[in-house]
Design a protein around this motif. Structure first.
Motif, PDB file in Angstrom:
ATOM      1  N   TYR A  91       0.838  -1.205   0.000  1.00  0.00           N
ATOM      2  CA  TYR A  91       0.000   0.000   0.000  1.00  0.00           C
ATOM      3  C   TYR A  91       0.870   1.250   0.000  1.00  0.00           C
ATOM      4  N   ASN A  92       2.022   1.176   0.665  1.00  0.00           N
ATOM      5  CA  ASN A  92       2.901   2.330   0.785  1.00  0.00           C
ATOM      6  C   ASN A  92       4.161   2.244  -0.068  1.00  0.00           C
TER       7      ASN A  92
ATOM      8  N   LEU B  27      -2.865  -9.301  -2.741  1.00  0.00           N
ATOM      9  CA  LEU B  27      -3.125  -7.859  -2.792  1.00  0.00           C
ATOM     10  C   LEU B  27      -4.602  -7.565  -3.031  1.00  0.00           C
ATOM     11  N   LYS B  28      -5.215  -8.387  -3.840  1.00  0.00           N
ATOM     12  CA  LYS B  28      -6.634  -8.176  -4.134  1.00  0.00           C
ATOM     13  C   LYS B  28      -7.470  -8.243  -2.860  1.00  0.00           C
TER      14      LYS B  28
ATOM     15  N   GLU C 193      -6.628  -7.148  -0.138  1.00  0.00           N
ATOM     16  CA  GLU C 193      -6.426  -5.875   0.563  1.00  0.00           C
ATOM     17  C   GLU C 193      -6.958  -4.692  -0.242  1.00  0.00           C
TER      18      GLU C 193
ATOM     19  N   ILE D 175      -6.078  -3.920  -3.397  1.00  0.00           N
ATOM     20  CA  ILE D 175      -5.020  -3.356  -4.242  1.00  0.00           C
ATOM     21  C   ILE D 175      -4.867  -4.223  -5.486  1.00  0.00           C
ATOM     22  N   GLU D 176      -4.768  -3.582  -6.642  1.00  0.00           N
ATOM     23  CA  GLU D 176      -4.564  -4.295  -7.901  1.00  0.00           C
ATOM     24  C   GLU D 176      -3.085  -4.235  -8.263  1.00  0.00           C
TER      25      GLU D 176
ATOM     26  N   THR E  26       0.153  -4.028 -10.374  1.00  0.00           N
ATOM     27  CA  THR E  26       0.639  -3.657 -11.706  1.00  0.00           C
ATOM     28  C   THR E  26       1.579  -4.756 -12.166  1.00  0.00           C
TER      29      THR E  26
END
Length: 674
Positions: A304-305, A329-330, A332, A334-335, A337
């Motif tokens: 995230y950071n 990540l999904k 959380e 977040i997608e 890259t």
């Protein structure tokens, strides 16, 4: 740009197994492999050259008027070590080609000594490919690294520049000799303009784990001693085994880098070994808990950071790493890259496509912006205080190690709001010039509001909080520094056994006779194994001292690895009553359990009663063994804080004997009640 065969080779991994043939405990091939014989005349010439170089190094080291130049001796010692190790340990893995390279390295070492004698050190201002070395705090060894210095540096020494770090792929024959030669010939996959590129040796072939992990930070610190680096534009990247390292550093140290660019690799243990080794993985419960040390999927939230750009070849089996990270990540929100090379296997490049320009476009844009020095929102998760920090948030205590801890913190001009899970102590630390607090801020922790410390005149702000009986309270700097005068797990003193080998350590050898002859023989065998395998796998020589010769300075500065028992080891005798496992003529006592001395030996880690800022380890080196060398995903901690070993079962390539029981001390370093 022309792509050399060597560049393509270095992007990937030398794979000798990755299948059932490497799953046979009693048929483990040696890593590194045995060397090839070289002609006696060549051996004699190299030995003579080595003696000459050693004499010159010792002469410079003894010249008291050359203090500033003596600090550059590691840049010479790397050449000596590369040839010395090859000769002493039969590591000429490529025969006559290695002999030619060894001769070349000795010549370079003598050239550098000559420059130091003349008061010069031209390599310190050179551009292009440069090899250097640093003195490691862990074992006092000199470790090499490669550096690409941009051409622009020749005309502008003072301007801070971007630094990219690169983690190499798996290569079981990557001795120091081969590493140095390669680092003087090969620019690698990525050479961004006007940037330094640091190529890590990583202490050989361990995916930058344990001592290989610390290698990154020691090498970066050494680069910063000699060159101006922009701390907000440090990029970490790697491919194959190096991609695994890049995932690892990204999720464990999200506040240290501007961007991460992992390629291929692996991101966790269980599924990777099931797919790539066809290996059924069902270890004891403590080993499964210890997967949380290096399983990057468990720490996915921390991206995230940290801006992250992953790469995989479309048909590469190691695409699995990015796929499992994407799934984590999904969860959380977040997608990932994820750049995928069309039709590509285990490489960035095919005849039809080169993925590097697309990766560079994204990473260069992130690097140009630089690391956010003070993100308003920090999300961080961990399972151990070995990894406890992201930006301005530091975790100082957990309610229980090896269970997930998490903090979500939001910063505003008026204060901080944070929610925590499995956290018992924490610090918020905003550096000089970064705080915007105009008055004493309010801190809301898990719904409880606390008045924080007043802002400082240098616009910094720092405050410590500890939970007691379910309530948060701010604690003073003095109370924070003395840890509340209690023995507690905290960052750098949280175990397990392998943690002791990520900082300065000394092996303390017994001078007396063991309480039990069988245990004494086992101790001697395992002691020799630990010394030998440290050199083979972490490319340093463990510092050794007799128990009767241990100095106060060693007690003050190093973790002590104590071999033997209170009868054979004088240091163990002095501290035995303060250790959690007791020896007596009746046997070993661990909590309410007893074990006979004839067949049982303890191995454990504990704060040193002679210096509670450091560890003692009893009867263990690093805990993974020869079987685990064959696949980097296996190279994880195998023993927890303590274990009782049945030595009637002989050691093998997996364990030092039969592990009767093992476990973790509680957060105050006490044996947990069963």
């Amino acid at each position: 740009m022309k792509i050399s065969a060597l560049m393509v080779f270095l992007a990937g991994a030398i794979v000798f197994g990755d299948g059932p043939s490497d799953n046979i405990v009693d048929q483990v091939r040696p890593v590194p492999p045995p060397g090839l014989p070289i002609p006696e005349a060549d051996r004699a010439d190299l030995t003579a050259g080595l003696e000459k170089l050693r004499g010159e190094i010792n002469r410079i080291a003894g010249q008291t008027n050359r203090g500033s130049l003596r600090t550059l001796l590691p840049d010479v010692q790397i050449f000596y070590n590369a040839v010395d190790f090859a000769l002493r340990y039969n590591e000429f893995l490529r025969g006559t080609n290695d002999v030619r390279n060894a001769t070349k390295l000795l010549e370079q070492g003598l050239e550098r000594v000559g420059e130091l004698e003349a008061g010069k050190a031209s390599w310190t201002n050179a551009t292009g490919l440069v090899v250097r070395g640093y003195l490691s705090k862990i074992d006092g060894s000199v470790q090499p690294y490669g550096l690409i210095v941009p051409a622009s540096y020749a005309n502008d020494f003072e301007r801070p520049r971007r630094l990219d770090t690169w983690f190499h792929g798996r290569s079981e024959d990557l001795t120091e000799l081969r590493f140095l030669i390669d680092r003087e010939q090969n620019y690698g996959q990525f050479t961004p303009p006007d940037a330094f590129v640091l190529h890590l040796y990583g202490r050989y072939c361990n995916a930058n784990k344990f001592a290989g992990e610390i290698d990154l930070f020691e090498a970066v610190a050494d680069v910063k001693k000699h060159y101006r680096v922009d701390d907000d534009r440090i990029i970490e990247r790697g491919f194959s085994m190096g991609g695994a390292a890049a995932w690892q550093f990204a999720v464990h140290y999200p506040g240290e880098f501007a961007a991460a660019a992992p390629g291929a690799g692996f991101a966790e243990t269980k599924e990777f070994l099931r797919i790539f080794q066809n290996e059924p993985v069902a270890p004891p419960p403590w080993e499964q808990k210890l997967w949380h040390w290096y399983d990057c999927t468990d720490y996915a939230l921390n991206l995230y950071n940290l801006p992250t750009v992953a790469y995989s070849g479309e048909i590469d089996r190691q695409k699995q790493a990015a796929d499992v990270m994407a799934a984590a990540l999904k969860k959380e929100g977040i997608e990932l890259t994820h750049i995928i090379g069309p039709g590509a296997g285990h490489t960035y490049i095919t005849k039809q496509h080169d993925a590097r320009p697309e990766i560079n476009e994204k990473i260069d844009a992130i690097a140009a912006r630089g690391r956010d020095p003070l993100p308003k929102s920090v999300k961080f998760t961990t399972w151990t205080l070995r990894y406890n920090k992201s930006h301005w948030v530091e975790l100082d205590g957990l309610e229980e190690h090896w269970e997930r801890a998490r903090i979500d913190a939001e910063l505003s001009d008026k204060g901080i709001q944070a929610t925590t899970k499995n956290v018992s102590a924490l610090t918020f630390d905003i550096g000089p010039g970064k705080s915007s607090f105009a008055q004493t801020p309010e801190v809301a922790l898990d719904g409880q509001t606390i008045s924080g410390a007043p802002p400082q005149s240098d616009h910094s702000w720092r405050a410590h909080f500890r939970k007691s009986e379910g309530k948060w309270q701010m604690v003073s700097e003095a109370d924070y520094r003395n840890h509340g005068e209690t023995l507690a797990k905290r960052p750098g003193l949280q175990g397990p056994i392998d943690d002791a080998f990520m900082d300065s350590f000394v092996m303390v050898l017994p001078s007396g006779s063991a309480m039990n002859e069988k245990a004494g023989a086992w101790t001697k065998q395992e002691q020799e194994h630990a010394i030998r395998e440290w050199r083979r796998q972490f490319r340093g020589e463990a510092r050794l001292v007799k128990d009767t010769d241990l100095t106060t300075n060693e007690i003050a500065t190093a973790n002590l690895v104590l071999w033997g028992d209170p009868s054979s080891n004088e240091v163990l005798r002095k501290i035995a009553e303060k250790l959690p496992i007791k020896w007596s003529p009746d046997g070993l006592q661990l909590g309410s359990e007893k074990f006979t001395l004839n067949d049982h030996v303890p191995a454990f880690i504990y704060p040193n009663p002679l210096n509670p800022e450091r560890y003692v380890v009893v009867n263990s080196g690093f805990t993974y063994r020869e079987y685990d060398y064959l696949n980097n995903a296996r190279q994880v901690a195998k023993l927890p804080d303590y274990a009782i070993i049945d030595i009637s079962t002989p050691p093998n390539s997996r364990y030092p004997g039969k592990i009767v029981t093992g476990g973790f001390f509680d957060e105050t370093w006490q044996v947990k009640k069963q």
